[in-house]
Design an enzyme around this catalytic site. Structure first.
Site, PDB file in Angstrom:
ATOM      1  N   HIS A 161       0.726  -1.471   0.751  1.00 33.60           N
ATOM      2  CA  HIS A 161       0.181  -0.020  -0.351  1.00 33.60           C
ATOM      3  C   HIS A 161       0.825   0.932  -0.034  1.00 33.60           C
ATOM      4  CE1 HIS A 161      -3.126  -2.364   0.515  1.00 33.60           C
ATOM      5  NE2 HIS A 161      -4.197  -1.249   0.606  1.00 33.60           N
ATOM      6  N   HIS A 212       1.650  -2.335   9.148  1.00 29.50           N
ATOM      7  CA  HIS A 212       3.033  -2.765   9.302  1.00 29.50           C
ATOM      8  C   HIS A 212       4.036  -2.552   9.578  1.00 29.50           C
ATOM      9  CE1 HIS A 212       2.844  -4.457   5.104  1.00 29.50           C
ATOM     10  NE2 HIS A 212       1.091  -3.427   5.160  1.00 29.50           N
TER      11      HIS A 212
END
Length: 260
Positions: A161, A212
């Site tokens: 992303h 993340h």
């Protein structure tokens, strides 16, 4: 004249390594976004995601971000079609192909698994607990693993992303920055392009806040700026390469016909 002055200001090389003001500005926008998102995320309880945008199943993520390069392509070329006399220069197309190729190699296929999947496997990641009956080989990619109802785990998960949103945004901004200086945001197609840039920025902030590790976000960011840095920052310094791929700034010498 004001537009010419603004363009000259942003394209002037004043920083180390001969970087232009706009090169530093664009880098700072996304580096700062990731830094602020990471800091903000440090105060969140990620075990209970109540924010709509923080939920990976929100419609914007499913319908737009996961198909991000498609929407980037549609919106950007809609802008080109409406604002540049309905003609596409071959150098602009070459730059778009280079950007698309980099997206494809990182996220889709790189002589087999994508660079993201290869990095994950090389750092010890693999597919666990997958349905052996649903697949005839050990899954080598996150997509295959998910389709086999397994868990892609154990490796360095470069943030796709962060990569996509940074890469897409910098492509559109690099190609349109001088256009914004000359013509502003009056037309519908320009507003649509600006709206997509704002949406990509917001989803980048949300991603860095909720998902993340710091290293995974950094590698996603590095991958996201790499093609932009090579094509739009460094290649213009080499006349032979520049004569092949051109640059968005070339067109302004011809009353902004933008056919390069």
């Amino acid at each position: 004249m004001a537009e010419d002055t603004a363009s000259k200001y942003w394209n002037e090389r004043v920083y180390f390594w001969g970087l232009r003001r706009k090169d530093i500005f664009l880098f700072e926008i996304y580096a700062t976004t990731i830094l602020l998102g990471t800091i903000y995320g440090g105060f969140l309880d990620k075990s209970k995601i109540t924010n709509y945008f923080g939920n990976s199943k929100n419609l914007i993520n499913i319908l737009f971000v996961k198909k991000g390069w498609f929407w980037t392509t549609v919106v950007y070329f809609s802008h080109i079609w409406n604002q540049r006399s309905k003609r596409f220069g071959h150098k602009l197309i070459i730059r778009y192909i280079l950007a698309t190729l980099w997206w494809f190699l990182v996220t889709q296929w790189f002589v087999g698994p994508s660079l993201i999947d290869r990095a994950f496997a090389l750092t010890g990641g693999s597919c666990m607990d997958f349905d052996i009956g649903s697949i005839t080989f050990h899954p080598k990619t996150a997509t295959h693993c998910k389709s086999a109802k397994g868990f892609w785990t154990g490796g360095h998960d470069l943030s796709g992303h962060v990569f996509l949103l940074t890469h897409s945004s910098l492509f559109m901004l690099a190609e349109s920055f001088d256009y914004f200086n000359h013509y502003g945001f009056k037309s519908t197609s320009t507003k649509l392009l600006s709206g997509l840039l704002c949406l990509w920025w917001w989803m980048l902030f949300v991603t860095t806040a909720y998902y993340h590790t710091t290293l995974e976000k950094f590698t996603g960011f590095f991958s996201g700026i790499l093609e932009w840095a090579v094509v739009y920052v460094f290649f213009p310094r080499f006349p032979t390469i520049s004569s092949i791929i051109g640059s968005p700034e070339d067109s302004h010498s011809n009353a902004y016909t933008f056919y390069y």
